[in-house]
Design a protein around this motif. Structure first.
Motif, PDB file in Angstrom:
ATOM      1  N   LEU A   2     -29.087 -44.598  -4.024  1.00  0.00           N
ATOM      2  CA  LEU A   2     -28.130 -45.081  -3.035  1.00  0.00           C
ATOM      3  C   LEU A   2     -28.808 -46.161  -2.214  1.00  0.00           C
ATOM      4  O   LEU A   2     -29.836 -45.917  -1.583  1.00  0.00           O
ATOM      5  CB  LEU A   2     -27.680 -43.939  -2.119  1.00  0.00           C
ATOM      6  CG  LEU A   2     -26.813 -44.334  -0.920  1.00  0.00           C
ATOM      7  CD1 LEU A   2     -25.464 -44.880  -1.380  1.00  0.00           C
ATOM      8  CD2 LEU A   2     -26.619 -43.154   0.028  1.00  0.00           C
ATOM      9  N   THR A   3     -28.229 -47.364  -2.218  1.00  0.00           N
ATOM     10  CA  THR A   3     -28.803 -48.478  -1.468  1.00  0.00           C
ATOM     11  C   THR A   3     -27.841 -48.913  -0.379  1.00  0.00           C
ATOM     12  O   THR A   3     -26.682 -49.255  -0.647  1.00  0.00           O
ATOM     13  CB  THR A   3     -29.114 -49.669  -2.378  1.00  0.00           C
ATOM     14  OG1 THR A   3     -29.965 -49.261  -3.446  1.00  0.00           O
ATOM     15  CG2 THR A   3     -29.806 -50.775  -1.587  1.00  0.00           C
ATOM     16  N   PHE A   4     -28.310 -48.872   0.858  1.00  0.00           N
ATOM     17  CA  PHE A   4     -27.541 -49.371   1.993  1.00  0.00           C
ATOM     18  C   PHE A   4     -27.776 -50.878   2.090  1.00  0.00           C
ATOM     19  O   PHE A   4     -28.923 -51.322   2.221  1.00  0.00           O
ATOM     20  CB  PHE A   4     -27.989 -48.697   3.280  1.00  0.00           C
ATOM     21  CG  PHE A   4     -27.708 -47.223   3.342  1.00  0.00           C
ATOM     22  CD1 PHE A   4     -26.572 -46.749   3.992  1.00  0.00           C
ATOM     23  CD2 PHE A   4     -28.571 -46.311   2.751  1.00  0.00           C
ATOM     24  CE1 PHE A   4     -26.309 -45.385   4.056  1.00  0.00           C
ATOM     25  CE2 PHE A   4     -28.314 -44.950   2.809  1.00  0.00           C
ATOM     26  CZ  PHE A   4     -27.180 -44.494   3.463  1.00  0.00           C
ATOM     27  N   VAL A   5     -26.691 -51.642   2.044  1.00  0.00           N
ATOM     28  CA  VAL A   5     -26.812 -53.100   2.069  1.00  0.00           C
ATOM     29  C   VAL A   5     -26.121 -53.649   3.311  1.00  0.00           C
ATOM     30  O   VAL A   5     -24.920 -53.478   3.494  1.00  0.00           O
ATOM     31  CB  VAL A   5     -26.193 -53.740   0.808  1.00  0.00           C
ATOM     32  CG1 VAL A   5     -26.352 -55.268   0.865  1.00  0.00           C
ATOM     33  CG2 VAL A   5     -26.839 -53.185  -0.453  1.00  0.00           C
ATOM     34  N   GLY A   6     -26.885 -54.306   4.183  1.00  0.00           N
ATOM     35  CA  GLY A   6     -26.302 -54.958   5.346  1.00  0.00           C
ATOM     36  C   GLY A   6     -25.656 -56.268   4.957  1.00  0.00           C
ATOM     37  O   GLY A   6     -26.218 -57.047   4.170  1.00  0.00           O
ATOM     38  N   LEU A   7     -24.473 -56.520   5.488  1.00  0.00           N
ATOM     39  CA  LEU A   7     -23.716 -57.727   5.131  1.00  0.00           C
ATOM     40  C   LEU A   7     -23.819 -58.823   6.180  1.00  0.00           C
ATOM     41  O   LEU A   7     -23.273 -59.911   5.982  1.00  0.00           O
ATOM     42  CB  LEU A   7     -22.241 -57.366   4.907  1.00  0.00           C
ATOM     43  CG  LEU A   7     -21.953 -56.365   3.792  1.00  0.00           C
ATOM     44  CD1 LEU A   7     -20.447 -56.154   3.649  1.00  0.00           C
ATOM     45  CD2 LEU A   7     -22.554 -56.818   2.464  1.00  0.00           C
ATOM     46  N   GLY A   8     -24.487 -58.562   7.292  1.00  0.00           N
ATOM     47  CA  GLY A   8     -24.616 -59.606   8.301  1.00  0.00           C
ATOM     48  C   GLY A   8     -23.494 -59.583   9.323  1.00  0.00           C
ATOM     49  O   GLY A   8     -22.817 -58.566   9.511  1.00  0.00           O
TER      50      GLY A   8
END
Length: 266
Positions: A2-8
């Protein structure tokens, strides 16, 4: 995985190259947009740039019963997209801990956050911020209008220590609190507490951080109530005592009243 990806901060273009590659390499892509939103993007725009279907989860699917979709990360690569930077919200930390308890490996791809952007946009020094808090909309219970008092307590405590306060403003479906509304609620809380601390307090409103029409406005809190910063998302800062460079920055960058220069620390 599971990868948490910040979108800005603002639209689909704010994602990092690493984040974009992670999304494109994932088997499944989920997102939540109730803790924060990219006001310059839609799920359709995200999917078009990423080349992947993006399923937007409800609050219940994230906070109450995430086991179904979360369990797929045991065997597949799952990307979980959030506005700003992951783990700023305790919701995301809770989800990460749940995943770890289920034996799911996790990682984070960081991105820009309003927490750091505010310092750059206003000139307020980041190490002088105290505890942050959120201002919720009032609600009705037992026929009475209820205004939460805890945000006022946080601001008062920070002011006593000459620290700035970052106040996140309530986000509801199709309803976004403005900096002026937040300022008005703070003044209402102070009146309810029979205090007058905020009568001489400065307020700084930031709107649409990360966009080309971002706005920063500084004024006395009582006057900020009537200032129109345009559309969402907005955030409010109540500064503590200002260093002279912070005061100069607020006058130059946010149109703050020039008299704050005389009140600043040398």
């Amino acid at each position: 995985m599971l990868t948490f990806v910040g979108l800005g901060l603002y639209d689909e273009r704010d994602v990092s190259v690493k984040g974009l590659q992670t999304i494109r390499d994932s088997d499944l892509v989920y997102a939540e947009f109730y803790t924060s939103r990219l006001m310059g993007a839609t799920p359709e725009k995200l999917a078009q740039l990423y080349g992947r279907e993006v399923k937007v989860l409800t609050r219940e699917e994230v906070e109450v019963s995430p086991e179904g979709w979360l369990g797929r990360a045991k065997e597949e690569k799952v990307a979980f997209l959030v506005g700003g930077d992951p783990m700023i919200s305790t919701t995301h930390l809770d989800l990460r801990l749940r995943a770890l308890r289920m034996g799911i490996e996790t990682r984070i791809v960081h991105s820009s956050s309003i927490v750091t952007a505010v310092s750059g946009m206003t000139g307020l020094q980041n190490y002088r911020f105290g505890r942050s808090t959120s201002i919720p909309y009032p609600y009705v219970a037992g026929g009475r209008r209820i205004v939460a008092m805890s945000p006022r307590d946080v601001v008062v405590d920070n002011l006593a220590r000459d620290l700035h306060t970052l106040l996140f403003l309530d986000i509801q479906p199709e309803r976004y609190m403005t900096a002026g509304e937040g300022a008005a609620l703070l003044l209402e809380m102070e009146e309810e507490a029979c205090g007058d601390r905020f009568n001489s307090s400065l307020g700084v409103g930031v709107a649409r951080a990360g966009s080309e029409d971002a706005v920063v406005v500084a004024d006395w809190l009582r006057k900020l109530v009537d200032r129109d910063l345009g559309g969402p998302l907005q955030i409010l800062v109540v500064p503590g005592r200002l260093h002279f460079m912070e005061a100069e920055a607020l006058v130059a960058l946010a149109g703050a009243p020039p008299e704050i220069l005389e009140m600043a620390e040398p």
